[in-house]
Design a protein around this motif. Sequence first.
Motif, PDB file in Angstrom:
ATOM      1  N   ASP A  59      -8.323  13.150  -9.921  1.00  0.00           N
ATOM      2  CA  ASP A  59      -8.153  11.699 -10.063  1.00  0.00           C
ATOM      3  C   ASP A  59      -6.689  11.358 -10.339  1.00  0.00           C
ATOM      4  N   TYR A  60      -6.014  12.242 -11.067  1.00  0.00           N
ATOM      5  CA  TYR A  60      -4.654  11.967 -11.525  1.00  0.00           C
ATOM      6  C   TYR A  60      -3.593  12.411 -10.519  1.00  0.00           C
ATOM      7  N   PHE A  61      -3.767  13.606  -9.967  1.00  0.00           N
ATOM      8  CA  PHE A  61      -2.757  14.156  -9.051  1.00  0.00           C
ATOM      9  C   PHE A  61      -3.060  13.759  -7.607  1.00  0.00           C
ATOM     10  N   ASP A  62      -1.991  13.446  -6.868  1.00  0.00           N
ATOM     11  CA  ASP A  62      -2.125  12.976  -5.491  1.00  0.00           C
ATOM     12  C   ASP A  62      -1.998  14.095  -4.464  1.00  0.00           C
TER      13      ASP A  62
ATOM     14  N   LYS B 228      -8.715   6.698  -7.927  1.00  0.00           N
ATOM     15  CA  LYS B 228      -8.170   6.353  -6.620  1.00  0.00           C
ATOM     16  C   LYS B 228      -9.077   6.882  -5.514  1.00  0.00           C
ATOM     17  N   THR B 229      -9.032   6.224  -4.386  1.00  0.00           N
ATOM     18  CA  THR B 229      -9.675   6.764  -3.195  1.00  0.00           C
ATOM     19  C   THR B 229      -8.748   7.817  -2.590  1.00  0.00           C
ATOM     20  N   PHE B 230      -9.283   8.609  -1.669  1.00  0.00           N
ATOM     21  CA  PHE B 230      -8.452   9.608  -1.007  1.00  0.00           C
ATOM     22  C   PHE B 230      -7.265   8.958  -0.307  1.00  0.00           C
TER      23      PHE B 230
ATOM     24  N   GLN C  34      -5.771   6.192  -0.982  1.00  0.00           N
ATOM     25  CA  GLN C  34      -4.798   5.722  -1.971  1.00  0.00           C
ATOM     26  C   GLN C  34      -3.955   6.888  -2.494  1.00  0.00           C
ATOM     27  N   HIS C  35      -4.572   8.038  -2.662  1.00  0.00           N
ATOM     28  CA  HIS C  35      -3.833   9.221  -3.120  1.00  0.00           C
ATOM     29  C   HIS C  35      -2.689   9.561  -2.164  1.00  0.00           C
ATOM     30  N   ILE C  36      -2.941   9.503  -0.867  1.00  0.00           N
ATOM     31  CA  ILE C  36      -1.930   9.961   0.088  1.00  0.00           C
ATOM     32  C   ILE C  36      -0.996   8.845   0.559  1.00  0.00           C
ATOM     33  N   ASP C  37      -1.342   7.589   0.295  1.00  0.00           N
ATOM     34  CA  ASP C  37      -0.554   6.437   0.729  1.00  0.00           C
ATOM     35  C   ASP C  37       0.757   6.354  -0.046  1.00  0.00           C
ATOM     36  N   PRO C  38       1.916   6.475   0.627  1.00  0.00           N
ATOM     37  CA  PRO C  38       3.208   6.431  -0.077  1.00  0.00           C
ATOM     38  C   PRO C  38       3.470   5.106  -0.782  1.00  0.00           C
ATOM     39  N   ALA C  39       2.790   4.049  -0.369  1.00  0.00           N
ATOM     40  CA  ALA C  39       3.014   2.722  -0.954  1.00  0.00           C
ATOM     41  C   ALA C  39       2.149   2.474  -2.185  1.00  0.00           C
TER      42      ALA C  39
END
Length: 378
Positions: free
Chosen positions: A55-58, A3-5, A7-12
């Motif tokens: 990569d796995y954890f947001d 994921k990109t950064f 994408q990690h933080i995006d709630p959707a």
Amino acid sequence: MAKTFLQHIDPAFGPKRILSLDGGGIRGALTLGYLKKIETILREKENDPALLLCDYFDLIGGTSTGSIIAAALAIGMEVDAIVKMYMDLGGKIFGQKHDWWKPWETMKFLKAGYDYKALEENLKATFGDITLGSDKIKTGLCIVAKRADTNSIWPLINHPDGKYFGEERGQNKNIPLWQAVRASSAAPTYFAPQMIDVGAGQQAAFVDGGVSMANNPSLTLLMVATLKGFPFKWDMSADKLSVVSVGTGYSVFKKKVGEIEEAWLATWAQSVPEMLMQDASWQNQVVLQWLSQSPTANYMDAEMGTLKDDFIGGKPLIKYLRYNLPITEKDLNLLGLKKEFNHTDVASLIDMSNADNRELLYQLGVAASSKIEKSHFD
């Protein structure tokens, strides 16, 4: 594909995963033993031998020694590299005490037992010029510290929409990562407080985040991820949000009534930090088990049990995993290491500043991680 950064933080963007790492001084080496197993399981699960925990954890967060490990994971270090760094760091940090017999060191010694310069130098070597706003941080990061001058818990986060991230209300994005970690690791009597410019020319004094209810930061991280006052605003439901919490080991406090009655004040003082850490962690665990149906639920006491059928909202609101090791003769000897542990060993391992134990603590974490099942991450 990682994921990109954003994408990690995006709630959707997909289910969200939080990794929470406790404080506990040099016992963070035990945490790393658990993390090695988690990394191995996830690499097999995702069929990616190069997968990193960032990569796995947001959202990865930690307090004190947990903040050092959390920050290292968040910038993309694999567990083996962090183990190597931590073993070197631990010896340098807890190996250099102030020389009380030197007149020019006396006042420093009275303020802090260990030389904080060694801590700072090694954190700078690890994190360089990375700031909380740097794109070198690959996922959500939360460093949990305690602001001593206002007696408040401060979660320092790297979310660009954070209230104090920009320069108008604060300057979290400009705080060097090494300094944020140093602030969270400034354990009173061990290291001197860390001063940080928090914006508008205001200096704040920070001490170890473990001097609070957030030494086990899992509940704090859950609040940061879901409360409306914070920028993440992730949904709470068992299929959308998971929390993995890893401890640094804990002592089982047992005293005879007569011993307590006759105890000297100094004896009690030695026990207070561990007692407060356990109380705070216990409270956090109760709430998180109350919010979840956890396959790793701990037996809390004779009245609550494991809270198996208790749910705050009538149904599980998160998936929750907790990994920690009781440091007792019985539990240590059940791990199958080629060593017979006695009460002297237990007392030594509980000591959060005994750097001589760091290799053994890591081995204990690796052995204890056998209880982590692949199904936990389904």
